[in-house]
Design a protein around this motif. Structure first.
Motif, mmCIF file in Angstrom:
data_model
loop_
_atom_site.group_PDB
_atom_site.id
_atom_site.type_symbol
_atom_site.label_atom_id
_atom_site.label_comp_id
_atom_site.label_asym_id
_atom_site.label_seq_id
_atom_site.Cartn_x
_atom_site.Cartn_y
_atom_site.Cartn_z
ATOM 1 N N PRO A 276 26.664 39.157 61.852
ATOM 2 C CA PRO A 276 27.114 39.702 60.587
ATOM 3 C C PRO A 276 26.204 39.285 59.273
ATOM 4 O O PRO A 276 25.866 38.339 59.445
ATOM 5 C CB PRO A 276 28.531 39.059 60.317
ATOM 6 N N HIS A 277 25.925 40.315 58.434
ATOM 7 C CA HIS A 277 25.103 40.201 57.276
ATOM 8 C C HIS A 277 26.149 40.145 56.341
ATOM 9 O O HIS A 277 26.654 41.069 55.945
ATOM 10 C CB HIS A 277 24.171 40.994 57.099
ATOM 11 N N ARG A 278 26.773 38.854 55.921
ATOM 12 C CA ARG A 278 27.617 38.678 54.983
ATOM 13 C C ARG A 278 27.459 38.995 53.668
ATOM 14 O O ARG A 278 28.379 38.562 52.961
ATOM 15 C CB ARG A 278 28.524 37.498 55.237
ATOM 16 N N PRO B 222 10.212 37.062 49.861
ATOM 17 C CA PRO B 222 11.030 36.823 48.637
ATOM 18 C C PRO B 222 12.289 37.553 48.401
ATOM 19 O O PRO B 222 12.096 38.855 48.467
ATOM 20 C CB PRO B 222 10.041 36.982 47.514
ATOM 21 N N HIS B 223 13.405 37.011 48.455
ATOM 22 C CA HIS B 223 14.512 37.632 48.144
ATOM 23 C C HIS B 223 15.755 36.807 47.835
ATOM 24 O O HIS B 223 15.975 35.535 47.845
ATOM 25 C CB HIS B 223 14.738 38.749 49.391
ATOM 26 N N LEU B 224 16.793 37.470 47.235
ATOM 27 C CA LEU B 224 17.935 36.724 46.832
ATOM 28 C C LEU B 224 19.156 37.361 47.882
ATOM 29 O O LEU B 224 19.418 38.287 47.908
ATOM 30 C CB LEU B 224 18.450 37.003 45.418
ATOM 31 N N HIS B 225 19.571 36.523 48.605
ATOM 32 C CA HIS B 225 20.869 36.742 49.582
ATOM 33 C C HIS B 225 22.264 36.402 48.618
ATOM 34 O O HIS B 225 22.212 35.315 48.140
ATOM 35 C CB HIS B 225 20.836 36.050 51.036
ATOM 36 N N TYR B 226 23.014 37.364 48.431
ATOM 37 C CA TYR B 226 24.041 37.087 47.542
ATOM 38 C C TYR B 226 25.370 37.549 48.300
ATOM 39 O O TYR B 226 25.575 38.679 48.801
ATOM 40 C CB TYR B 226 24.089 37.967 46.226
#
Ligand SMILES: [Zn+2]
Length: 441
Positions: A314-316, A393-397
């Protein structure tokens, strides 16, 4: 006479205890009658008393539905000059209304059918209210029949508050409902924290539901786990009383004094809680954890399949394509609960907001906060990066509501609220009325 006695003995042994008592009483009467009026047993006589011996268990219930009626009054006494089959017709209709308390395994058809109401009528009732398929143990059914034995009215006490009524209407039935209204009473419940808040509040007389209402009302102002022994609280509950029991209740206001500081939450007409000046207690959340809105590079997907392993992974959260070094903002007021480096998430931060919400920010280059730190909405908490298991580069939120990850782009978030105009002046009048009642012990 011997045959009758044998029949009685056989029937007697196969019946449950309550029926044995009933039948036993009948037998005594039967014997008494046979002694006093032996002509009852004349071959052409259609004596009702002999008939009772032949009754099946269900028919016996038909004759004697009301336990409130002593059995020995039901059969005619020898002294009375009664029609021969009166016992069949008269007893069930004696009160005009049948009452039945639902017990385990009963259905509407099993209850009514044994009283001779046919299936056609029962299906008409269910057509009017499908809920009748789900009788619950302890509920009461009452019904009246017309002179020719047709169901006239059925009433179903679904709870202490509600009774549903089905009246014959044309070819079918029409339903109505009666709600019993209790009386609303205000109660002030005050106490001192000793041990957990929940146990202290319980001791002060609050129910479980009332305690969670209090915690929810104050969730944006303080963390109940951090209360200390000796902190004091006072709660004004508005309770609807019915038969001496609280049927439902509303929290009208609460005052909690912790570390010498007073926290208030008072309910407004709209059912929400505000502080004493009418300001909203939740400051609201920002939708995005950055000043600018960035492109979504990977969506929230609880059923995402890992293309390499083929397993559900799952990508939460949601991934934003954000250049390295972009400031990450806390989306709402809260407390940092995690700020550390960990395997897959890289440098990551978790913030708890009130009781129900948590947000998480991953793959950061730099952490700007520490665990335990209080943050305000819009505070810089870190800088974006490419740490941990990250291919660019990314922000996982992530947003969690009640321990469940939700889609950050669509989740229902607390909004900034406050009262204005007449709503506010009404509210302030209410505050002046409620506040003095919230006395600490
Ligand atoms: Zn991600």
């Amino acid at each position: 006479m011997q045959q009758i006695a044998r029949a009685v003995a056989m029937a007697f042994n196969t019946l449950p205890r309550t029926h044995r008592i009933m039948l036993g009483s009948l037998t005594v009467v039967t014997l008494a009658v046979s002694v006093w009026r032996p002509y009852v047993y004349h071959p052409v006589s259609n004596s009702p008393i002999v008939k009772t011996v032949e009754l099946e268990k269900n028919q016996l219930r038909t004759l004697l539905p009301e336990a409130s009626e002593p059995i020995d009054q039901a059969p005619p006494t020898p002294e009375e000059d009664v029609p021969k089959d009166e016992i069949d017709e008269d007893v069930p209709n004696e009160t005009g209304t049948h009452d039945y308390v639902v017990s385990s395994g009963d259905t509407l058809s099993s209850v009514l059918n044994q009283y001779g109401i046919d299936m056609g009528v029962i299906s008409q009732l269910v057509k009017v209210d499908n809920d009748l398929r789900n009788l619950r143990v302890g509920q009461q059914l009452s019904w009246t029949l017309t002179d020719d034995g047709q169901l006239q009215r059925l009433s179903w006490e679904t709870s202490r508050r509600e009774t549903r009524i089905y009246d014959r209407f044309g070819d079918g039935f029409k339903s109505s409902s009666e709600i019993q209204k209790g009386e609303w009473q205000n109660s002030v419940l005050a106490g001192t924290v000793n041990g957990s808040f929940v146990s202290s509040a319980r001791q002060a007389g609050l129910s479980g539901g009332e305690i969670s209402a209090v915690i929810k009302a104050l969730q944006w102002q303080l963390d109940f786990r951090k209360l200390r022994k000796g902190d004091r609280f006072s709660v004004l509950m508005s309770r609807e009383m019915l038969d001496g029991k609280s049927e439902q209740s509303h929290l009208a206001g609460v005052r909690l004094q912790s570390g010498g500081k007073d926290y208030y939450a008072i309910r407004a007409e709209d059912g929400k809680f505000y502080d004493r000046s009418g300001s909203g207690l939740a400051r609201g959340f920002m939708r995005f954890p950055t000043v600018k809105q960035y492109r979504v590079s990977s969506n929230f997907n609880p059923r995402r399949v890992n293309p390499v392993t083929g397993r559900v992974a799952p990508h939460r959260g949601v991934d934003f394509a954000v250049p390295i070094g972009t400031p990450v903002l806390a989306v709402g007021d809260g407390e940092v609960i995690v700020a550390k480096r960990s395997g897959g998430a890289g440098n990551y931060i978790a913030v708890r907001h009130g009781r129900q919400y948590m947000t998480r920010y991953m793959h950061l280059k730099k952490l700007l906060v520490k665990p335990g730190q209080k943050v305000k909405r819009g505070d810089r908490i870190g800088l974006t990066g490419n740490t941990g298991r990250s291919t660019g580069p990314h922000l996982h939120y992530e947003i969690w509501i009640n321990n469940q990850a939700v889609n950050p782009l669509t989740a229902k978030l607390p909004r900034m609220e406050g009262l204005t105009g007449k709503d506010r002046s009404d509210y302030l009048a209410r505050v002046r009325e409620v506040t003095p009642k919230l006395k600490l012990q």
